[in-house]
Design an enzyme around this catalytic site. Structure first.
Site, PDB file in Angstrom:
ATOM      1  N   SER A   1       0.830  -1.204   0.000  1.00 40.31           N
ATOM      2  CA  SER A   1       0.000   0.000   0.000  1.00 40.31           C
ATOM      3  C   SER A   1       0.863   1.252   0.000  1.00 40.31           C
ATOM      4  O   SER A   1       0.370   2.334  -0.326  1.00 40.31           O
ATOM      5  CB  SER A   1      -0.845   0.050   1.268  1.00 40.31           C
ATOM      6  OG  SER A   1      -1.613  -1.102   1.392  1.00 40.31           O
TER       7      SER A   1
ATOM      8  N   GLU B   1      -3.593   0.141  -9.119  1.00 41.44           N
ATOM      9  CA  GLU B   1      -2.598   1.212  -9.186  1.00 41.44           C
ATOM     10  C   GLU B   1      -1.283   0.553  -9.609  1.00 41.44           C
ATOM     11  O   GLU B   1      -0.773  -0.319  -8.889  1.00 41.44           O
ATOM     12  CB  GLU B   1      -2.485   1.841  -7.785  1.00 41.44           C
ATOM     13  CG  GLU B   1      -1.998   3.251  -7.766  1.00 41.44           C
ATOM     14  CD  GLU B   1      -2.000   3.872  -6.355  1.00 41.44           C
ATOM     15  OE1 GLU B   1      -1.972   5.103  -6.278  1.00 41.44           O
ATOM     16  OE2 GLU B   1      -2.023   3.149  -5.351  1.00 41.44           O
TER      17      GLU B   1
ATOM     18  N   ASN C   1      -3.334   5.987  -1.388  1.00 43.04           N
ATOM     19  CA  ASN C   1      -3.227   6.147   0.067  1.00 43.04           C
ATOM     20  C   ASN C   1      -2.710   7.508   0.490  1.00 43.04           C
ATOM     21  O   ASN C   1      -2.926   7.928   1.626  1.00 43.04           O
ATOM     22  CB  ASN C   1      -2.379   5.023   0.655  1.00 43.04           C
ATOM     23  CG  ASN C   1      -3.208   3.761   0.739  1.00 43.04           C
ATOM     24  OD1 ASN C   1      -4.287   3.767   1.306  1.00 43.04           O
ATOM     25  ND2 ASN C   1      -2.735   2.695   0.114  1.00 43.04           N
TER      26      ASN C   1
END
Ligand code: NAD
Length: 298
Positions: free
Chosen positions: A118, A151, A189
């Site tokens: 992440s 992503e 994020n």
């Protein structure tokens, strides 16, 4: 690409394995124990049932999907035939560095090594390998079989060929790849976590309660889920780890994790996966109730 190895079979790893298998890829799913792997297969089975009930898949397609997945506790065996490895182990830099060093030694030279991290730097992970051009971020969203975004994160040395291969593969899975560069938190994020952290600060400072904060964002901003409940679904430990990466990476105090989040994770309250976070989650219940820690405070 035909053979995909997924390393880590938790929240994300089992969803990634499910999705590749559903689209006909041969998946080797690797984790540290048979027990963890059995739970992952149970979760995949349950999620496939949901797709059958909704009419997304037939029973035969469910069976074919499960038949495409083989589980391994030995990393070397699990990645021996991989055209692509997607690493989805816990969000911990030292663990990922160790895994990528091993993956570099255990896979064929042409194998692409992707991480579902992440927030951890792809460039840093690539630096531990001898194939920086073939290391890339392939960041799926939770729940993987449902969410459309991937992503695609280019590290400093990621080659155009590797980026093109991952973009093409994501499209073959019915996803929408978005290419971004490798800076802390990437795009998803970097924007999401400050919002979640601010929601936690709003609770911590007593501005409003859990239901009120989530209610404002759902009803006022058309978010399908409030930020506190979303944090529970992501995992509070994962949120904390990402905020630490943003804080350290940019050196900006605006990313400092709220002390309430730090305390909750220290106490073992990690959200859905531990049964307790901002809400309580009882097995089998569809409705989350506000955790007793946060009732009656305002
Ligand atoms: P998780 O805690 O649910 O699962 C992690 C799994 O990794 C566990 O099953 C653990 O046993 C396994 N593992 C640990 N060490 C291992 C090793 N050496 N070899 C093989 N397996 C090992 O975590 P998660 O939420 O699935 O997150 C996995 C990755 O995906 C993290 O990098 C995280 O940042 C990222 N991610 C998470 C989300 C989310 O919503 N939870 C979303 C996108 C990306």
């Amino acid at each position: 690409m035909k053979n995909i190895s997924v390393v880590g079979s938790g929240t994300m790893g089992n969803g990634i394995a499910h999705t590749f298998a559903q689209f006909g890829y041969q998946v080797s799913l690797v984790d540290i124990s048979d027990n963890v792997l059995s739970k992952a297969i149970e979760t995949i089975d349950k999620n496939l049932d949901r797709q059958v009930t909704k009419g997304v898949l037939s029973k035969a397609e469910k069976a074919a999907t499960l038949a495409n997945i083989t589980v391994f506790t030995d990393l070397g065996q699990g990645v021996a035939n991989a055209d692509l490895v997607v690493e989805a182990a816990s969000e911990n830099l030292d663990l990922k560095l160790k895994l990528f060093k091993d993956l570099d030694a255990l896979t064929r030279p042409g194998t692409i090594l992707a991480s579902n991290t992440s927030s951890i730097s792809i460039t840093r992970i690539a630096g531990i390998t001898q194939r920086g051009d073939k290391v890339i971020g392939m960041h799926f969203m939770n729940p993987v079989p449902v969410m459309k975004l991937v992503e695609v994160i280019r590290g400093y040395d990621t080659s155009d060929e590797t980026a093109a291969a991952i973009t093409d593969l994501s499209e073959k899975l019915g996803k929408y790849p978005v290419e971004v560069n490798d800076y802390p938190g990437f795009v998803a994020n970097r924007i999401l976590m400050p919002m979640i952290n601010e929601a936690i600060y709003t609770l911590y400072e007593g501005v409003a309660g859990v239901r009120e904060i989530d209610g404002v964002m759902k009803l006022g901003m058309a978010h399908p889920m409030g930020p506190l409940q979303l944090a529970d679904f992501i995992g509070l430990d994962v949120c904390l780890a990402i905020l630490k990466v943003l804080h350290e990476g940019f050196g900006n105090p605006k990313y400092a994790p709220c002390p309430l989040l730090v305390n909750m994770v220290s106490a073992g309250n990690k959200g859905v996966k531990s049964g307790e976070g901002f809400y309580s989650y009882t097995a089998g219940s569809t409705e989350a109730t506000v955790s007793r820690k946060f009732t009656g405070k305002l």
